[in-house]
Scaffold this motif. Structure first.
Motif, PDB file in Angstrom:
ATOM      1  N   GLY A  56      -5.838 -51.131  73.652  1.00  0.00           N
ATOM      2  CA  GLY A  56      -5.753 -51.532  75.048  1.00  0.00           C
ATOM      3  C   GLY A  56      -6.000 -53.021  75.153  1.00  0.00           C
ATOM      4  O   GLY A  56      -5.402 -53.810  74.430  1.00  0.00           O
ATOM      5  N   GLU A  57      -6.918 -53.404  76.016  1.00  0.00           N
ATOM      6  CA  GLU A  57      -7.245 -54.819  76.204  1.00  0.00           C
ATOM      7  C   GLU A  57      -8.424 -55.256  75.337  1.00  0.00           C
ATOM      8  O   GLU A  57      -8.997 -56.322  75.562  1.00  0.00           O
ATOM      9  N   GLY A  88      -5.349 -60.961  79.005  1.00  0.00           N
ATOM     10  CA  GLY A  88      -6.740 -61.151  78.633  1.00  0.00           C
ATOM     11  C   GLY A  88      -7.217 -60.132  77.616  1.00  0.00           C
ATOM     12  O   GLY A  88      -6.571 -59.111  77.378  1.00  0.00           O
ATOM     13  N   LEU A  89      -8.361 -60.439  77.030  1.00  0.00           N
ATOM     14  CA  LEU A  89      -8.951 -59.621  75.972  1.00  0.00           C
ATOM     15  C   LEU A  89     -10.463 -59.567  76.150  1.00  0.00           C
ATOM     16  O   LEU A  89     -11.069 -60.498  76.670  1.00  0.00           O
ATOM     17  N   HIS A 107     -12.237 -70.324  70.632  1.00  0.00           N
ATOM     18  CA  HIS A 107     -10.932 -69.809  71.057  1.00  0.00           C
ATOM     19  C   HIS A 107     -10.909 -69.417  72.530  1.00  0.00           C
ATOM     20  O   HIS A 107     -10.006 -68.693  72.963  1.00  0.00           O
ATOM     21  N   GLY A 108     -11.874 -69.889  73.297  1.00  0.00           N
ATOM     22  CA  GLY A 108     -11.850 -69.691  74.736  1.00  0.00           C
ATOM     23  C   GLY A 108     -12.509 -68.430  75.248  1.00  0.00           C
ATOM     24  O   GLY A 108     -12.447 -68.144  76.443  1.00  0.00           O
ATOM     25  N   TYR A 129     -17.776 -60.518  74.868  1.00  0.00           N
ATOM     26  CA  TYR A 129     -16.983 -61.699  75.140  1.00  0.00           C
ATOM     27  C   TYR A 129     -15.702 -61.298  75.840  1.00  0.00           C
ATOM     28  O   TYR A 129     -15.151 -60.222  75.577  1.00  0.00           O
ATOM     29  N   VAL A 130     -15.211 -62.173  76.729  1.00  0.00           N
ATOM     30  CA  VAL A 130     -13.909 -61.969  77.345  1.00  0.00           C
ATOM     31  C   VAL A 130     -13.124 -63.271  77.294  1.00  0.00           C
ATOM     32  O   VAL A 130     -13.697 -64.367  77.296  1.00  0.00           O
ATOM     33  N   TRP A 131     -11.826 -63.118  77.234  1.00  0.00           N
ATOM     34  CA  TRP A 131     -10.898 -64.242  77.325  1.00  0.00           C
ATOM     35  C   TRP A 131      -9.899 -63.924  78.419  1.00  0.00           C
ATOM     36  O   TRP A 131      -9.339 -62.815  78.451  1.00  0.00           O
ATOM     37  N   ARG A 132      -9.730 -64.848  79.316  1.00  0.00           N
ATOM     38  CA  ARG A 132      -8.720 -64.747  80.368  1.00  0.00           C
ATOM     39  C   ARG A 132      -7.872 -66.014  80.295  1.00  0.00           C
ATOM     40  O   ARG A 132      -8.418 -67.111  80.219  1.00  0.00           O
ATOM     41  N   PRO A 133      -6.560 -65.882  80.341  1.00  0.00           N
ATOM     42  CA  PRO A 133      -5.723 -67.073  80.253  1.00  0.00           C
ATOM     43  C   PRO A 133      -6.013 -68.031  81.407  1.00  0.00           C
ATOM     44  O   PRO A 133      -6.303 -67.596  82.521  1.00  0.00           O
ATOM     45  N   GLY A 134      -5.984 -69.307  81.103  1.00  0.00           N
ATOM     46  CA  GLY A 134      -6.195 -70.318  82.128  1.00  0.00           C
ATOM     47  C   GLY A 134      -7.655 -70.613  82.421  1.00  0.00           C
ATOM     48  O   GLY A 134      -7.964 -71.471  83.225  1.00  0.00           O
TER      49      GLY A 134
END
Length: 135
Positions: A56-57, A88-89, A107-108, A129-134
């Motif tokens: 999934g994510e 996002g991840l 890596h953001g 941890y989470v990554w969301r574009p932008g």
């Protein structure tokens, strides 16, 4: 895949107790990870150098053969994960794994939660941890 995971885990996290024996880990990869999740491998000279598993994510697993640490392969796997999950991840890593935390932050990814470890099988404090574009 399981052999790479086991070697990487043991080298990166020598103080963390493995929740399952080697045979159980091999079975988990063979009967759960490979058939159910999106799994990617990197091979070099006929040897498995690393693996990435997405569910999934979630970035579920990113492990490299220790001889491949610091050579850019992990960067390539994160770029692939972001490409495959552009919305996002999320991921978990252990609090004792400072190198992984620095890697993901570079890596953001942003730390959003820390736990006492009572919800993971290893009973080891972890960090979400989470990554969301932008962002």
């Amino acid at each position: 895949m399981a052999g790479t995971w086991l070697r990487s885990f043991r080298n990166a996290l020598p103080t963390v107790r493995l929740a399952h024996g080697d045979d159980e880990v091999r079975d988990w990869f063979a009967f759960v990870v490979v058939p159910r999740y999106e799994a990617w491998i990197a091979e070099a000279d006929g040897v498995l150098a690393g693996l990435l598993v997405l569910e999934g994510e979630e970035l579920e697993q990113l492990y490299l053969e220790p001889s491949w640490w610091g050579k850019g392969l992990g960067d390539r796997f994160v770029a692939l994960a972001k490409q495959r999950r552009p919305a996002g991840l999320g991921l978990w890593t252990f609090q004792v794994n400072g190198p992984a935390q620095r890697f993901y932050e570079r890596h953001g990814f942003v730390a959003v939660e820390r736990t006492d470890g009572m919800r993971n099988e290893e009973q080891e404090p972890d960090v979400r941890y989470v990554w969301r574009p932008g962002e």
